[in-house]
Design a protein around this motif. Structure first.
Motif, mmCIF file in Angstrom:
data_model
loop_
_atom_site.group_PDB
_atom_site.id
_atom_site.type_symbol
_atom_site.label_atom_id
_atom_site.label_comp_id
_atom_site.label_asym_id
_atom_site.label_seq_id
_atom_site.Cartn_x
_atom_site.Cartn_y
_atom_site.Cartn_z
ATOM 1 N N LEU A 170 12.838 15.649 16.277
ATOM 2 C CA LEU A 170 12.573 15.786 16.138
ATOM 3 C C LEU A 170 11.317 16.688 15.255
ATOM 4 C CD1 LEU A 170 10.957 15.909 18.982
ATOM 5 C CD2 LEU A 170 11.527 18.833 19.058
ATOM 6 N N ILE A 171 10.991 17.309 14.464
ATOM 7 C CA ILE A 171 10.184 17.484 13.248
ATOM 8 C C ILE A 171 10.245 15.830 12.583
ATOM 9 C CG2 ILE A 171 9.966 18.987 11.458
ATOM 10 C CD1 ILE A 171 11.739 21.291 12.562
ATOM 11 N N GLN A 172 11.551 15.064 12.374
ATOM 12 C CA GLN A 172 10.750 13.566 11.743
ATOM 13 C C GLN A 172 9.272 12.759 12.252
ATOM 14 O OE1 GLN A 172 14.373 11.913 11.041
ATOM 15 N NE2 GLN A 172 14.574 12.264 8.933
ATOM 16 N N GLN A 173 10.143 12.977 13.317
ATOM 17 C CA GLN A 173 9.527 12.095 14.181
ATOM 18 C C GLN A 173 7.788 12.214 14.378
ATOM 19 O OE1 GLN A 173 11.034 12.353 18.554
ATOM 20 N NE2 GLN A 173 13.177 10.636 17.945
ATOM 21 N N TYR A 174 7.887 14.097 14.867
ATOM 22 C CA TYR A 174 6.689 14.505 14.843
ATOM 23 C C TYR A 174 6.098 14.303 13.346
ATOM 24 C CZ TYR A 174 2.531 17.525 15.382
ATOM 25 O OH TYR A 174 1.239 17.895 15.380
ATOM 26 N N PHE A 175 6.860 14.924 12.454
ATOM 27 C CA PHE A 175 6.352 14.604 11.090
ATOM 28 C C PHE A 175 4.945 13.434 10.711
ATOM 29 C CE2 PHE A 175 6.735 12.651 6.437
ATOM 30 C CZ PHE A 175 6.344 13.696 6.299
ATOM 31 N N PHE A 176 6.627 12.069 10.771
ATOM 32 C CA PHE A 176 5.745 10.846 10.330
ATOM 33 C C PHE A 176 4.574 10.430 11.422
ATOM 34 C CE2 PHE A 176 5.547 6.391 12.552
ATOM 35 C CZ PHE A 176 7.196 6.519 13.383
#
Ligand code: Z16
Length: 828
Positions: free
Chosen positions: A293-299
């Protein structure tokens, strides 16, 4: 309908570069960039020097394209994808620049075979399979068609794992594609972004007494952009793929560091850098992991801020033109968190009213669905979402509250059942955020990836959403770039096509239909099959090198290449191989055209049964390949570490293309298109794009078998009992029982039993046994067809001739017409 003109005949500006000039460039870079000399340079140094020489042309195109887009202030599409499966870029860039022949000559004169240098490059494997490769084909087409576009994604340090076999079992090794640097990427420190996660939300009131939400983040992370130039074919546009790498934010760590917490600060560094560390290797299952989820939000957050920065440079604080300038395509729900993130930026940061902000969002986002598999549909626990993105959860609740009140309750007053079905929040003892629902509500268009799939998206996945917004839903059938998947990977067939039908086909693939006029010409048939034969001989060498198995290029090359999945049914292929083997053992004179069954597939590391299927294929291969009684009528090879670069060697050599998914499960498939394009004949079910391939090539030129989508539904309705097939078909019974013995695993009975158990006790969820009889009949039909040499040549040629529809240029044109409303921007 606007037709995007591609300048196929216009020669690229760089075409004037001859071998002599390229040699000068290469040697100059060997000296000035690599710091070495011709008499001691390694192949790696030669490769890097050549990349640097190519980049002089690439960067020229990049500069002029960016200047033109800036001056014209063009509308652009922003493709948001967690995956880009690029493969190698060396020969792709040379071909697209029109420099391949000059470079080949230049290198030859310098004493190097261009193919050896190509092998110096690691695959850029920042994707799992079809979805990531589709993104790569799409950005190739966008550049080729001079459409203003940016691809956004993650700069993973480790791409998809590398696969090895140890005693027949899959072992995963880390992929370090840029360990020694990547010549194609440019770091852009001037465009760094900072993003926030964790923390809490405070409600405050401003001087006018208006309520405001303030997010106090728990952590701040830096996003560093790396740009990969995307060179259009013989056009002038060079677009950008911008990939974000996570770093610890200097700003945030300063205090910890100064107060003596050096170790704590470096731990935070490590945590921040973890975000872009590794690609999740599950193609169609959602692990529900916080880091994902953090990967998704980060990019998404980095990319939106990047888009907004560029927009503001031209339009200041006037948001009114934003939806005219910006369209964002969500590649599946993976980047759907961009929807609440844009709302947060507009409402909390730009102080916009909710309705105005929501109006903008709904004009900007479009969503592509790639699967109906329930286990692949993303949902996040509300609990975790709140921990990572507390403000975004509030925004999603508000989007949902208004949606249920203003849309659902108006359409179906008081209908709680409809509200439960349509709510973005799934209630239950662990409430979940449904990312598919969020994507449909937040987008102005939703598409599936093949006709049948788009119909099922509407009828089975989101029927109530269709009732609310019928005009939102559309289809865009997938496609593949013929530059990589024919021109570059099959040079023999490409030159034959150039001679026969002219050289416009790479940008106008319908031209291939001119080949049909030659399909009955014995001379052309011979040429076509001679090329196939040479490609098969090349692949035979690769097979020998990688697996030690000797195969005869005169045999039928039967290829199944795709991720390993029960629904793709590699085990159906295996059962058929076992049936043939058994027939040979029972009847030593069993008459069949010799066949090489070739597999390439990675299994998700946590997918037990998929790994058992790989093991079973490897053990069966070992036995059959060494059994003298088979007399080479069957060979089985499982190619290790299947990836784009291996696909490029396998596809031109295929006679038969295995596309055998359970009807209704494969959204589209794209390997099916690449194989047919290169003259392979499909053995396939009526699933995904197979249906459209069958329509194009005609029933004489494809072997269709098995249950249809409707028949699958009916069979499940009436109750499917796989045991009936086991008891009623002696061949099926014998094969499944065989797997339980120690015949293939001497001294270890039961090692291959997992497949039998899933098909019997497990209920055979993908109807393998129901389709077995039809499948083996289709394979018999292939065997019969192959015995007629001229007949086969004609069918193979007709496949190449009839699949012009499946160029990704056509897919992109469909997106332009049905979704993006873009106009090309010609660059000089
Ligand atoms: C993927 O590759 C696909 C779907 C998905 O949900 C996740 C991943 Cl990683 C594939 C589909 O399975 C395939 O049918 C389709 O052709 C491809 O996406 C591109 O649309």
């Amino acid at each position: 309908m606007t037709k995007t003109k591609i300048s196929s005949s216009s020669t690229p500006a760089t075409a004037s570069l001859n071998a002599e000039q390229l040699k000068e460039r290469i040697i100059r870079h060997l000296h000035a960039t690599l710091g070495t000399d011709i008499n001691k340079a390694s192949p790696q140094a030669w490769w890097r020097a050549t990349c640097a020489a190519i980049n002089e042309s690439v960067f020229d195109g990049l500069r002029t394209t960016q200047r033109e887009h800036y001056q014209q202030d063009t509308r652009a599409v922003h493709y948001f994808s967690l995956e880009y499966l690029m493969g190698r870029l060396f020969s792709n860039n040379l071909h697209n620049l029109g420099l391949y022949q000059s470079a080949k000559q230049a290198l030859a004169e310098l004493g190097h075979d261009i193919a050896d240098l190509e092998d110096q490059e690691e695959d850029m494997a920042l994707g799992n399979g079809g979805l990531g490769r589709l993104a790569a084909c799409f950005i190739d087409s966008l550049a080729t068609m001079n459409l203003p576009a940016v691809g956004y994604g993650i700069h993973y340090e480790h791409g998809l794992f590398q696969q090895e076999f140890q005693a027949g079992r899959q072992i995963e090794r880390p992929d370090s594609w840029r360990e020694y640097g990547n010549p194609w990427e440019i770091c852009r420190p001037e465009s760094v972004q900072e993003i926030s996660v964790y923390g809490y939300v405070e409600t405050v009131y401003d001087l006018q007494g208006r309520m405001k939400k303030v997010w106090h983040p728990g952590r701040i992370i830096k996003g560093v952009p790396w740009d990969i130039p995307v060179v259009g074919y013989h056009g002038s546009s060079v677009n950008v793929l911008r990939l974000w790498e996570s770093r610890a934010s200097d700003f945030f760590n300063w205090d910890v560091f100064n107060s003596g917490g050096y170790v704590d600060a470096s731990r935070e560094n490590i945590e921040a850098e973890t975000i872009s560390k590794v690609l999740y290797p599950n193609d169609e299952t959602e692990a529900g992991k916080e880091l994902r989820l953090i990967q998704q939000y980060f990019f998404c957050s980095c990319s939106l801020k990047d888009i907004i920065r560029r927009y503001k440079r031209a339009h200041g604080d006037d948001w009114s033109k934003f939806p005219e300038q910006v369209v964002i395509q969500l590649n599946d729900t993976h980047p759907a968190v961009a929807i609440p993130e844009l709302m947060r930026i507009l409402v909390d940061r730009a102080d916009m009213h909710w309705d105005e902000a929501w109006g903008i969002c709904q004009q900007v986002f479009a969503y592509t669905n790639h699967t109906l598999l329930p286990e692949a549909l993303e949902s996040w626990s509300v609990r975790m979402f709140e921990k990572v993105l507390p403000r975004h959860l509030e925004i999603i609740y508000e989007i949902n509250r208004r949606f249920l009140l203003e849309q659902v309750d108006v359409r179906w007053p008081g209908d709680n059942d409809k509200k439960r079905k349509l709510s973005i929040i799934e209630e239950g003892h662990e409430p979940m955020v449904r990312m598919g629902h969020l994507s449909v509500v937040g987008s102005f268009r939703v598409n599936g990836v093949a006709e049948v799939h788009s119909k099922l998206v509407q009828s089975d996945l989101f029927p109530e959403m269709v009732a609310l917004w019928p005009e939102k839903f559309t289809n865009v059938t997938n496609g593949v770039t013929p530059r990589r998947w024919l021109k570059a990977c099959n040079p023999r067939l490409s030159s034959m096509l150039d001679r026969l039908i002219g050289s416009d086909w790479p940008t106008d693939l319908k031209q291939l239909s001119k080949l049909a006029a030659h399909a009955d010409d014995p001379k052309v048939q011979d040429d076509f099959m001679a090329i196939k034969q040479q490609n098969k001989a090349d692949l035979a060498k690769v097979i020998q090198d990688l697996t030690g198995v000797a195969v005869d290029p005169a045999a039928i090359f039967d290829i199944q290449i795709k991720r390993l999945h029960e629904y793709k049914r590699q085990h159906l292929n295996l059962l058929h191989i076992l049936a043939l083997y058994r027939r040979i053992l029972q009847n030593p004179d069993y008459d069949m055209v010799p066949r090489v069954f070739i597999f390439g597939a990675k299994a998700a590391p946590g997918y037990k049964l998929a790994k058992e299927i790989i093991y079973a294929i490897n053990k069966v291969a070992e036995k059959i390949n060494h059994d003298k009684r088979v007399k080479d009528r069957i060979k089985v090879v499982f190619m290790p570490n299947y990836r784009v670069t291996l696909a490029e060697k396998m596809i031109p050599a295929a006679d038969v293309s295995e596309q055998i998914s359970t009807a209704g499960k494969e959204a589209s498939g794209t390997g099916n298109m690449k194989l047919a394009l290169n003259g392979a004949i499909t053995v396939g079910t009526l699933d995904g794009a197979n249906i459209e391939i069958a329509e194009e090539v005609g029933e004489d030129n494809i072997a269709i078998f098995g249950l249809t989508v409707d028949e699958v539904k009916a069979l499940r309705q009436s109750g499917y009992h796989s045991r009936d097939y086991y008891h009623n078909n002696p061949e099926i019974k014998a094969i499944l029982d065989w797997l339980e013995t120690d015949y293939f695993t001497p001294g270890k009975p039961g090692e291959l039993a997992a497949i039998k158990h899933s098909l019997l006790e497990g209920g055979d969820p993908y109807l393998v046994l129901a389709d077995f009889e039809g499948y083996q009949a289709a394979q018999q039909q292939i065997d019969g067809w192959y015995r007629d040499k001229a007949g086969w040549a004609k069918k193979a040629m007709m496949n190449t001739a009839c699949v012009g529809k499946f160029t990704s240029d056509r897919s992109i044109q469909d997106y332009v017409d049905r979704v993006w409303q873009l106009t090309p921007c010609k660059v000089d």
